[in-house]
Design a protein around this motif. Structure first.
Motif, PDB file in Angstrom:
ATOM      1  N   ASP A 137      26.045  -5.831  58.603  1.00 45.34           N
ATOM      2  CA  ASP A 137      24.600  -5.400  58.771  1.00 45.34           C
ATOM      3  C   ASP A 137      23.795  -5.193  57.288  1.00 45.34           C
ATOM      4  O   ASP A 137      23.425  -3.945  57.321  1.00 45.34           O
ATOM      5  CB  ASP A 137      24.765  -4.340  59.549  1.00 45.34           C
ATOM      6  CG  ASP A 137      25.185  -4.710  61.077  1.00 45.34           C
ATOM      7  OD1 ASP A 137      24.181  -4.609  62.171  1.00 45.34           O
ATOM      8  OD2 ASP A 137      26.378  -4.995  61.285  1.00 45.34           O
ATOM      9  N   HIS A 168      20.957  -6.493  56.694  1.00 42.81           N
ATOM     10  CA  HIS A 168      19.432  -6.419  57.134  1.00 42.81           C
ATOM     11  C   HIS A 168      18.567  -6.678  55.984  1.00 42.81           C
ATOM     12  O   HIS A 168      17.672  -6.189  55.448  1.00 42.81           O
ATOM     13  CB  HIS A 168      19.017  -5.293  57.546  1.00 42.81           C
ATOM     14  CG  HIS A 168      19.587  -4.891  59.120  1.00 42.81           C
ATOM     15  ND1 HIS A 168      18.953  -5.129  60.171  1.00 42.81           N
ATOM     16  CD2 HIS A 168      20.649  -4.453  59.682  1.00 42.81           C
ATOM     17  CE1 HIS A 168      19.469  -5.009  61.166  1.00 42.81           C
ATOM     18  NE2 HIS A 168      20.543  -4.485  60.972  1.00 42.81           N
ATOM     19  N   ASP A 196      23.288  -9.617  61.581  1.00 40.84           N
ATOM     20  CA  ASP A 196      22.024  -8.860  61.048  1.00 40.84           C
ATOM     21  C   ASP A 196      21.907  -9.215  59.445  1.00 40.84           C
ATOM     22  O   ASP A 196      21.845  -7.956  58.995  1.00 40.84           O
ATOM     23  CB  ASP A 196      22.099  -7.467  61.590  1.00 40.84           C
ATOM     24  CG  ASP A 196      22.061  -7.594  63.119  1.00 40.84           C
ATOM     25  OD1 ASP A 196      21.663  -8.711  63.797  1.00 40.84           O
ATOM     26  OD2 ASP A 196      21.845  -6.309  63.412  1.00 40.84           O
ATOM     27  N   SER A 233      16.455 -11.382  57.009  1.00 43.47           N
ATOM     28  CA  SER A 233      15.129 -11.734  57.581  1.00 43.47           C
ATOM     29  C   SER A 233      14.069 -12.329  56.643  1.00 43.47           C
ATOM     30  O   SER A 233      13.883 -12.091  55.353  1.00 43.47           O
ATOM     31  CB  SER A 233      14.780 -10.904  58.223  1.00 43.47           C
ATOM     32  OG  SER A 233      14.248  -9.740  57.831  1.00 43.47           O
ATOM     33  N   HIS A 236      19.777  -8.981  65.589  1.00 47.56           N
ATOM     34  CA  HIS A 236      18.398  -9.122  65.090  1.00 47.56           C
ATOM     35  C   HIS A 236      18.022 -10.494  64.479  1.00 47.56           C
ATOM     36  O   HIS A 236      17.316 -10.988  63.942  1.00 47.56           O
ATOM     37  CB  HIS A 236      18.430  -8.292  64.055  1.00 47.56           C
ATOM     38  CG  HIS A 236      18.383  -6.689  64.538  1.00 47.56           C
ATOM     39  ND1 HIS A 236      17.103  -6.252  65.140  1.00 47.56           N
ATOM     40  CD2 HIS A 236      19.212  -5.587  64.447  1.00 47.56           C
ATOM     41  CE1 HIS A 236      17.287  -5.147  65.626  1.00 47.56           C
ATOM     42  NE2 HIS A 236      18.234  -4.688  65.300  1.00 47.56           N
ATOM     43  N   ASP A 237      19.563 -11.142  64.015  1.00 47.95           N
ATOM     44  CA  ASP A 237      19.289 -12.888  63.635  1.00 47.95           C
ATOM     45  C   ASP A 237      18.645 -13.538  64.591  1.00 47.95           C
ATOM     46  O   ASP A 237      17.704 -14.435  64.718  1.00 47.95           O
ATOM     47  CB  ASP A 237      20.518 -13.190  63.169  1.00 47.95           C
ATOM     48  CG  ASP A 237      21.117 -12.588  61.983  1.00 47.95           C
ATOM     49  OD1 ASP A 237      20.559 -12.358  61.174  1.00 47.95           O
ATOM     50  OD2 ASP A 237      22.624 -12.170  62.019  1.00 47.95           O
ATOM     51  N   HIS A 254      29.550  -9.894  65.900  1.00 48.99           N
ATOM     52  CA  HIS A 254      28.560  -8.892  65.637  1.00 48.99           C
ATOM     53  C   HIS A 254      28.845  -7.634  66.338  1.00 48.99           C
ATOM     54  O   HIS A 254      29.126  -6.640  66.102  1.00 48.99           O
ATOM     55  CB  HIS A 254      27.370  -9.220  65.712  1.00 48.99           C
ATOM     56  CG  HIS A 254      26.232  -8.437  65.207  1.00 48.99           C
ATOM     57  ND1 HIS A 254      26.063  -7.928  64.177  1.00 48.99           N
ATOM     58  CD2 HIS A 254      25.411  -7.531  65.758  1.00 48.99           C
ATOM     59  CE1 HIS A 254      25.163  -7.022  63.912  1.00 48.99           C
ATOM     60  NE2 HIS A 254      24.722  -6.689  65.186  1.00 48.99           N
ATOM     61  N   HIS A 303      27.319  -4.431  63.647  1.00 49.32           N
ATOM     62  CA  HIS A 303      26.504  -3.820  64.700  1.00 49.32           C
ATOM     63  C   HIS A 303      26.327  -2.163  64.395  1.00 49.32           C
ATOM     64  O   HIS A 303      24.942  -1.998  64.472  1.00 49.32           O
ATOM     65  CB  HIS A 303      27.100  -4.020  66.149  1.00 49.32           C
ATOM     66  CG  HIS A 303      26.152  -4.148  67.023  1.00 49.32           C
ATOM     67  ND1 HIS A 303      24.552  -4.435  66.888  1.00 49.32           N
ATOM     68  CD2 HIS A 303      26.138  -3.323  68.522  1.00 49.32           C
ATOM     69  CE1 HIS A 303      24.138  -4.388  68.378  1.00 49.32           C
ATOM     70  NE2 HIS A 303      24.868  -3.772  69.057  1.00 49.32           N
TER      71      HIS A 303
END
Length: 382
Positions: free
Chosen positions: A20, A22, A60, A63, A95-96, A200, A273
């Motif tokens: 993760d 992010h 995740d 982005s 979130h992906d 995940h 996660h």
């Protein structure tokens, strides 16, 4: 471009897990630049000291609002591994999946695969999710496949949030796993190829690594998630690592874990996660382990951001050696993005201090009210 096969080296194979991250295209808001520097410092130090043979991004990951932004952000998180030509595998997290209206998953995958050291692919376009695949690892001195690695998309959110907030691994994915495992076994003289699995979100069976907290363990416990939210939990005595939050698997058990037991190839399964969890323990002979966040943009646990390393011995393949390595404790790094307070106090410790303060504050208020009530009573009794 055809990839070189993964292979044991001198009888060993090391896998480094990145949970993760992010990471984001944005380098200007708040302390984003310092966050990026902390992430780069962690990943560079980890890869130099641990020398993995494979790096796995556990979902995740990154982005961006469009393909250009996504490419830029991916280049940043891939650089420590591209520059050292270390093979990388990737799975998608919830979130992906979230922003596929901006960059769809096939494009997301293609951008990772612009790097020759990336082994990310989609084995079957008809399956639920995207990025369900496997990679085999060959012996040191032969082309025999002695280890198999599964990468499964645990999908996004469930359609009925009152039943389960998170989606699960679907039946068609499980059937693909069974079919592919049998094909591998047929090539291996009828014996299953020992395997590890990466996805995940954890399976519901992860709660079997925990027990209900005793009243005096309240400040060391976490509230469960979803259908487990009516209780507070601590790790069992046989479970290694810590939990900083209730594990968040789907509330629906799709039978994935049962399929692993039926096929008999999975030695261990590894998840991301839950950013502040790094528990690891055995359920019915299968190791279930989480890797906490390896980034600084999401909620973390102070300087306990880190990576998990798995080391396997070709001559004793079922002996899984795994542990977390932390930003400060193990690598001796100093964060630029965290406040002085959070460099020394973990998020879990901070929550415990605040909770204890609230309890003490309530107790003080009750005591003060009792004293005031006694004084009023005495006044009217005069």
């Amino acid at each position: 471009m055809k990839k070189e096969p993964l292979r044991f080296k001198n009888g060993k194979f090391k896998i480094m897990l990145l949970g993760d991250m992010h990471e984001n295209y944005d380098m200007h808001t708040g302390n984003a630049e310092m966050i990026a520097e902390d992430v780069y410092a962690l990943h560079t130090k980890a890869v130099e000291e641990l020398k993995p043979d494979l790096v796995v991004f556990l979902g995740d990951n990154v982005s961006g609002a469009n393909e250009m932004q996504m490419r830029s952000a991916i280049s940043r998180i891939m650089f420590p591994y591209v520059s050292r030509n270390i093979p990388c595998a990737v799975i998608f997290g919830n979130h992906d999946h979230d922003r596929t209206d901006l960059v769809d998953l096939p494009t997301h995958m293609r951008l990772f695969n612009e790097y020759d050291n990336c082994y990310f692919y989609n084995a079957d376009d008809s399956l639920t999710g995207y990025g369900n695949y496997n990679l085999t690892v060959k012996a040191t001195d032969s082309d025999k496949d002695v280890l198999n690695l599964w990468f499964i998309d645990s999908n996004n959110l469930y359609e009925n949030r009152e039943v389960s907030y998170y989606d699960y691994v679907h039946e068609d994915q499980i059937e693909w796993y069974k079919k592919t495992a049998k094909e591998l076994a047929d090539k291996n003289g009828g014996k299953v190829v020992p395997a590890l699995l990466f996805q995940h979100a954890p399976v519901p069976e992860e709660y079997e690594l925990l027990r209900e907290a005793k009243p005096w363990e309240y400040f060391d416990s976490v509230e469960g998630h979803g259908k487990w939210s009516d209780k507070r939990y601590v790790p069992k005595e046989t479970t290694e690592g810590e939990i900083g939050e209730g594990p968040c698997p789907p509330c629906i058990n799709s039978g994935e874990f049962a399929a692993w037991k039926e096929v008999g190839d999975i030695m261990g399964a590894f998840f991301g996660h839950d950013h502040m969890n790094d528990i690891a323990g055995y359920v019915d002979g299968i190791l279930l382990a989480q890797s906490r966040t390896s980034g600084f943009r999401p909620y973390t646990d102070g300087c306990r951001t880190g990576v998990r390393l798995i080391t396997l011995d070709e001559n004793n393949i079922e002996n899984i050696d795994t542990r977390m390595y932390f930003f400060k404790k193990d690598f001796g790094l100093k964060s630029k993005s965290l406040s002085p307070y959070m460099r020394h106090v973990t998020d879990k410790q901070d929550l415990k201090l605040k909770a204890a303060g609230a309890v003490l504050g309530s107790a003080a208020a009750v005591t003060a009210a009792a004293i005031a009530g006694k004084k009023i009573k005495n006044f009217f009794n005069k």
